[in-house]
Scaffold this active site. Structure first.
Site, PDB file in Angstrom:
ATOM      1  N   ASP A 261       0.868  -1.168   0.000  1.00 57.74           N
ATOM      2  CA  ASP A 261       0.000   0.000   0.000  1.00 57.74           C
ATOM      3  C   ASP A 261       0.912   1.227   0.000  1.00 57.74           C
ATOM      4  OD1 ASP A 261      -2.348   1.513   0.254  1.00 57.74           O
ATOM      5  OD2 ASP A 261      -2.094   1.624   2.421  1.00 57.74           O
TER       6      ASP A 261
ATOM      7  N   ASP B 105      -1.922  -1.301   6.102  1.00 57.50           N
ATOM      8  CA  ASP B 105      -2.164  -0.841   7.476  1.00 57.50           C
ATOM      9  C   ASP B 105      -3.001  -1.831   8.283  1.00 57.50           C
ATOM     10  OD1 ASP B 105      -4.817   1.597   6.728  1.00 57.50           O
ATOM     11  OD2 ASP B 105      -4.720  -0.557   6.478  1.00 57.50           O
TER      12      ASP B 105
ATOM     13  N   ASP C  30      -6.992  -2.276   4.543  1.00 50.73           N
ATOM     14  CA  ASP C  30      -6.571  -3.314   3.608  1.00 50.73           C
ATOM     15  C   ASP C  30      -6.804  -4.718   4.138  1.00 50.73           C
ATOM     16  OD1 ASP C  30      -5.581  -1.495   1.630  1.00 50.73           O
ATOM     17  OD2 ASP C  30      -3.867  -1.120   2.932  1.00 50.73           O
TER      18      ASP C  30
END
Length: 639
Positions: free
Chosen positions: A342, A533, A537
């Protein structure tokens, strides 16, 4: 261990003894007495040449044998009643009683004594590994100073209630999670995160149990009970990790169950098969060889040293601020060939700052900020927090209603009776708000709509983490493919990807789009790790072969969702996690090869009549101890 005072020790070595220290020696007086009898008997026999006459030599050896091996015999009998005869206890009992049956009393005692001593050392090593894992993180103080009615009182942390105020002196550890009441404080968080750089906190910010107050007397308002502190959760996580077995451990457990009965069968064949072709066949000679065969075949070195190796890997990771939820993930990380990351909070700091505010369509900048701050105050997203802090206004909490956060889009709600929409272009289009202005920026853009009219926008920028570029470079040097997936706009994602040298960078993704992309990448990857995180996600963290969460100290959901937690938010720890997995696997396989090579060699020598029971037991115990020492050194490794 085999000479323990309980029956909880089974073939999987659920060891429960203490480290080898004075009280441990006293606890094992019976084994030490058996060793003393054995040594005296050998000294008298070999230096003076005197052998006790029968039946006195038999009686003295039976005493020594029972002192050293009564628990082994007891466990062998219990398991035999359950028709479980293919285990190390039954194997050692048969071998030693067989030695007594052919008059090899001293050798029978020696096998049992040295086997029990080996088990004692194995117990000590396993417990040391488990305790060292716990001690890496169990840094909670035993006493805390609480402020009650203006008076200070020292109490146990367990008795402190939520909203109590505790005082922390310079140099002291914070005992419980809470909120800082002092204007400013500096903490050493190395014990929690592995990061030696001091961490500065301001009034109202969260401080966690285990942090060390560095420079001034402070007060903290407790936000969680002792048992629910972040540190307690992490401790529980690491302790539970030792119970989750790797494929190698599971294979060795299954192997031992197949290997042991095969060894029993081969031992029987060693006794009887030579009768068919050996002219001067002597039963006692071949029976003795079979006993050697049984002793050396004991799978202790494998059954103990392999879990111990994985404990060491988990301990080394914990020391470096990486929490593995099970030893199976150490193995998975060695096979990872694709790392998907991410952007926000993983490769960037996730600390957004408003760069520009632009009011449109007749709205004043003050009104734009007022309504934007109000709606964004109802979200915990880093971008929302940046706008909320930028406004520095008293938020109209009583006038904010019907707020809904739409993942991947933004927020919508009523503020003082006006419909406010705050988010990306897709969100405004969803609510049919006309974007009648040319807005072309690389940075993150938050559009604000008020009563179906575009009121203006905020331009917000994030900062790349210091070690992110090096982490990506190190992953590439290991031959690992890197991919960045983000919900942010494509231009921002491409810019960050270009700066970091990431292979593939894709933006404008909703949570379900990330799931589809990760599913697509998994089909062509050997093993895929996703780093995020752990909250937004969660679906992709769950579906990855190894789900890695950044900043485990910041989110309970992170700890719950991920397989691996990086405590200090540093992307470079992804590389460390892979290296630790490889170090652990290498040492574990070193132990497997060492144990099997020596055992096969001595098995052949024993069957050929070259190795004696003495050599068999020394080889067995020696290999086990070498394997243990090899496994223990994992925790001393530098990454």
């Amino acid at each position: 261990m085999s000479n323990s005072k309980n029956d909880h020790h089974d073939h999987n070595h659920n060891h429960s003894k203490n480290l080898i220290k004075p009280n441990s020696f006293l606890e094992h007086w019976d084994l030490l007495l058996a060793l003393a009898i054995l040594i005296i008997e050998m000294v008298v026999e070999y230096s003076i040449g005197y052998i006790l006459p029968y039946p006195f030599n038999l009686l003295i050896n039976i005493v020594a044998y029972l002192l050293a091996g009564r628990d082994v015999l007891k466990l062998a009998f219990i398991k035999a009643k359950r028709l479980d005869i293919f285990n190390e206890f039954f194997l050692m009992s048969v071998a030693t009683l067989g030695a007594f049956s052919i008059g090899s009393y001293t050798e029978g005692v020696a096998v049992m004594v040295f086997y029990s001593i080996g088990e004692w050392f194995q117990d000590a090593a396993v417990n040391k590994a488990k305790r060292s894992i716990k001690s890496l993180l169990d840094i909670r103080p035993d006493v805390v100073t609480v402020k009650i009615d203006g008076q200070l009182k020292d109490v146990k942390p367990e008795s402190v209630n939520v909203n109590d105020v505790i005082e922390v002196k310079p140099g002291e550890k914070v005992a419980l999670d809470g909120v800082l009441l002092a204007e400013r404080a500096v903490f050493n968080t190395a014990a929690l995160t592995g990061e030696s750089k001091p961490d500065q906190k301001y009034k109202g910010e969260v401080v966690l149990a285990g942090m060390v107050n560095l420079n001034s007397l402070i007060e903290v308002r407790v936000s969680r009970p002792y048992k629910d502190s972040k540190l307690s959760k992490i401790l529980s996580l690491v302790q539970d990790a030792t119970a989750r077995k790797s494929k190698t451990q599971l294979f060795i457990s299954k192997f031992a169950k197949v290997y042991t009965p095969i060894v029993f069968l081969l031992a029987i064949l060693v006794v009887f098969l030579p009768y068919l072709w050996v002219d001067n066949y002597e039963f006692n000679d071949w029976f003795y060889r079979a006993l050697v065969f049984l002793v050396i075949s004991c799978p202790c070195a494998l059954v103990v040293s392999i879990p111990l190796g994985y404990f060491g890997g988990i301990g080394l990771a914990s020391k470096n601020g990486i929490l593995f939820k099970g030893s199976n993930y150490l193995d998975i990380m060695t096979a990872v060939d694709t790392v998907v990351m991410d952007k926000t909070g993983t490769l960037t700091k996730g600390v957004f700052k408003v760069q520009k505010v632009e009011a449109l369509n007749g709205f004043s900048e003050n009104d734009l900020i007022k309504y934007a701050v109000a709606i964004e105050s109802k979200s915990t997203h880093p971008i929302a927090k940046a706008i909320e802090q930028f406004g520095d206004l008293e938020i109209m909490n009583d006038l904010i209603t019907e707020v809904e956060e739409i993942p991947g889009y933004g927020l919508v709600g009523l503020v003082d009776g006006k419909k406010v929409v705050a988010g990306n272009k897709k969100l405004l289009e969803k609510f049919k708000i006309n974007i009648n202005a040319e807005i072309d920026v690389v940075e993150t853009l938050v559009l604000i709509g008020i009563d179906n009219i575009l009121a203006g926008y905020f331009i917000i920028a994030d900062e790349i983490k210091e070690d992110a570029k090096q982490a990506v470079s190190d992953l590439h040097s290991l031959g690992i493919k890197t991919v960045m997936l983000s919900g942010d706009k494509q231009s921002v994602v491409e810019k960050v990807g270009e700066l970091l040298g990431i292979g593939v960078a894709i933006g404008n993704l909703l949570p379900e789009d990330k799931v589809n992309k990760v599913s697509e990448l998994k089909s062509s990857a050997k093993k895929l790790a996703f780093v995020g995180d752990g909250v937004n996600d969660a679906p992709v963290v769950a579906m990855a072969d190894a789900g890695i969460a950044m900043g485990g100290l910041g989110s309970d959901a992170t700890i719950e969702t991920a397989d691996i937690v990086i405590q200090n938010d540093q992307p470079s720890k992804i590389v460390d996690a892979i290296k630790i997995g490889k170090i652990t696997r290498f040492i574990v396989w070193e132990n497997i090869v060492l144990a099997m090579t020596v055992k096969i060699a001595v098995l052949v020598l024993g069957a050929g009549g070259i190795a004696s029971l003495w050599e068999a037991v020394i080889a067995d115990v020696g290999v086990a101890l070498l394997a243990i020492l090899n496994a223990v050194r994992i925790q001393r490794k530098q990454i």
